[in-house]
Design a protein around this motif. Structure first.
Motif, short mmCIF file in Angstrom:
data_model
loop_
_atom_site.label_atom_id
_atom_site.label_comp_id
_atom_site.label_asym_id
_atom_site.label_seq_id
_atom_site.Cartn_x
_atom_site.Cartn_y
_atom_site.Cartn_z
N SER A 6 0.70 -1.28 0.10
CA SER A 6 0.10 0.02 -0.03
C SER A 6 1.03 1.23 0.08
N TRP A 7 0.26 2.35 -0.01
CA TRP A 7 1.00 3.76 -0.05
C TRP A 7 0.02 4.77 0.16
N THR A 8 0.62 5.71 0.88
CA THR A 8 -0.21 7.07 1.05
C THR A 8 0.75 8.42 0.84
N THR A 9 -0.18 9.31 0.33
CA THR A 9 0.63 10.61 -0.05
C THR A 9 0.58 11.65 1.31
N ILE A 10 1.75 11.82 1.78
CA ILE A 10 1.80 12.64 3.01
C ILE A 10 1.73 14.03 2.44
N LEU A 54 4.66 7.61 1.28
CA LEU A 54 5.20 6.49 2.08
C LEU A 54 4.63 5.20 1.40
N VAL A 55 5.53 4.26 1.55
CA VAL A 55 5.19 2.83 0.85
C VAL A 55 5.15 1.83 1.93
#
Lengths: 154, 400
Positions: free
Chosen positions: A81-85, A101-102
């Motif tokens: 998964s990943w998210t963009t901070i 962040l991965v």
């Protein structure tokens, strides 16, 4: 093996410094290897499973004397998964936002997961299952922090 | 061995009180908590000296650089009991995640064991001045060294990772979540003490708000607030002599042993696997079946939790919640809608943790929900936090 030497300029004049890790008795080998851009992980002496992070008790065999030793790993894995901070809550990250962040499952062991920055930028073509490899950010003299880059993207 | 709770339906909620919910309340939190506790005791038809148990859920959950001060940023049971002016014989604070289910369990157990006859249970929430999660740390020692140096920090990235894992795995659209948030805000806008009173949200406003930890948008997060709620619990027998219709505690469960990970690393499979165990224990404990639940109040401190709880409680198949919530199927105003956020939740009230869920279960099952009162509300579930870390309580309008 030695993971790639992806680095990033850490010090701009006037920029706040990122938090630096404080090695302790257990983690000292991890940070010493990271400083040389090598990824090593804690392995239980009783059951030989890797643990991120190591603990008093082995999370796999529940040994109270896991005797964790750090061993080199490939640094290769796939993105789970990943998210963009977009908001920095820590010093030193304002200049990085937005950043990705991965959540990476390393190839060495099922469900062995590590979270780090993806250094390919906020618009990198990240997707579920994408292959990544470890990279390192030099954030202070003698201090490097594990991160990831997309395999084959550079 | 049966998993049924030996004290199922032997303890009941008898009254409540709720303060205003605001970004910052000018009064000290401890004084507000004591007023709210006294109001709850009066609501239950009791005098303070009759209340011989005080239970709090007192965790101050922020990753910011705030030192917790008892009576100011948190209120423990001990702090309050000392100032109640009585001499309660049972005083206990629950410290874990899933604060409300944990505190309810503590109160119920005390009453069932005879450690106290009447327990007041409360939760006081504080929103410190400045950014809630901003942290000035320069050095990352101990457990922080494994996450902070690489910028993995705080609850927004915690929820961003499993939420995106869900969207990617099931091909869900980020836009689908608007149905959840709009429903929470619609209901919260009708609650006088809510931070969002008379301020519903449109789908367009939800979609226009910025991403803050993609795919998490601003209104996917509850807003930090000051606020206090208190409930009075007593034995079912004693409750029947008090002014309000009792609401019985049928059972509870907490997420007992999540997989060890990096701090705040909650992969989707951990949430769902741990959550399955929580829900299985919950229904065994309460002695009810999922299909008997007609008021499931789902936790929504971050909106994706609504998807996770919906699927784990069995209201839709795994991976289908993003479709299930569409087309008014969770619209509490429709007779055929599943009322999962009829109490407004945390998104519609402010960051009151599990309070809105518990309160809605109490108000509906005791017939005190006013214009929001539903025709049929018999078995309710109040959830809090992530299914693998938090907990849930089953309430019933009648003992069984």
């Amino acid at each position: 093996m030695t993971a790639s030497r992806e680095t990033e300029s850490a010090t701009e004049p006037g920029a706040a410094a990122r938090p630096v890790p404080v090695p302790d008795d257990l983690s000292a080998p991890y940070w010493a290897a990271a400083a040389e851009h090598r990824l090593v992980l804690a392995r239980c002496s009783a059951c030989a499973a890797f643990a991120i992070p190591p603990d008093q008790i082995c999370p796999h065999c529940h040994s109270t004397t896991p005797g964790f030793a750090f061993e080199p790993v490939s640094g290769r894995g796939r993105v789970r998964s990943w998210t963009t901070i977009r908001q920095a809550f820590l010093p030193g990250f304002d200049r990085h936002v937005p950043f990705v962040l991965v959540d990476v499952e390393l190839v060495e062991q099922e469900e062995l997961r590590m979270v780090g920055r993806l250094l390919d930028g906020p618009d990198a073509p990240v997707r579920l299952g994408a292959s990544v490899r470890a990279a390192f950010e030099d954030i202070a003299p003698g201090v490097a922090v594990p991160a990831f880059v997309l395999e084959g993207a550079r | 061995m049966s998993g049924r709770f030996a004290a199922s339906n032997k303890v009941a909620v008898a009254g409540y009180a709720h303060s205003d919910v605001r970004r910052h309340i000018s009064r000290p939190l401890g004084a507000l908590a004591l007023d709210t506790v006294r109001n709850a005791i009066a609501d239950a038809g009791l005098r303070p000296e009759q209340v011989d148990g005080v239970v709090a859920a007192s965790l101050f959950p922020t990753s910011g650089s705030h030192a917790a001060a008892d009576g100011v940023s948190t209120v423990t049971a001990g702090w309050l009991a000392q100032r109640l002016g009585t001499d309660p014989r049972y005083v206990s604070s629950f410290q874990g995640i899933g604060q409300i289910p944990g505190a309810v369990a503590t109160a119920v157990n005390a009453i069932a064991a005879g450690a106290a006859d009447h327990v007041v249970m409360f939760r006081a929430l504080h929103n410190p001045v400045g950014r809630y999660h901003a942290n000035t740390m320069r050095e990352a020692a101990g457990i922080d060294q494994w996450t902070v140096p690489q910028g993995f920090f705080g609850p927004l990235s915690m929820i961003g990772l499993p939420y995106n894992e869900y969207l990617q795995r099931y091909g869900a659209d980020r836009e689908s979540m608007a149905a959840v948030v709009v429903e929470a805000r619609k209901n919260g806008a009708r609650i006088p003490w809510s931070y969002w009173y008379e301020r519903p949200l449109t789908t367009e406003e939800y979609l226009a708000a910025p991403m803050i930890s993609d795919p998490v948008r601003r209104f996917d997060c509850d807003i930090p607030v000051d606020g206090v709620a208190a409930f009075v619990l007593t034995s079912a027998e004693r409750a029947r002599d008090l002014p309000h219709r009792p609401v019985y505690v049928s059972g509870y469960a907490g997420g007992a042993s999540a997989a060890r990970r990096l701090p705040l690393h909650w992969p989707l499979d951990d949430i769902m696997t741990g959550g399955e165990a929580t829900v299985r224990r919950l229904f065994e404990h309460a002695g009810v079946k999922p299909e008997e639940v007609d008021l499931p109040q789902l936790y929504d401190g971050f909106s994706p939790f609504v998807y996770f709880w919906l699927e784990l409680l069995g209201f839709c198949p795994r991976g289908e919640a993003h479709r299930f919530v569409q087309d008014g199927r969770i619209d509490a105003d429709r007779p055929d809608g599943l009322p999962v956020l009829s109490g407004g939740g945390a998104l519609g009230n402010g960051r009151m943790h599990g309070v809105p869920q518990m309160l809605e279960c109490y108000l509906q099952l005791s017939g005190r929900a006013g214009e929001r009162q539903r025709d049929r509300a018999t078995v309710a579930v109040a959830c809090q936090s992530s299914p693998h870390y938090g907990g849930a309580v089953v309430y019933s309008a009648a003992p069984f």
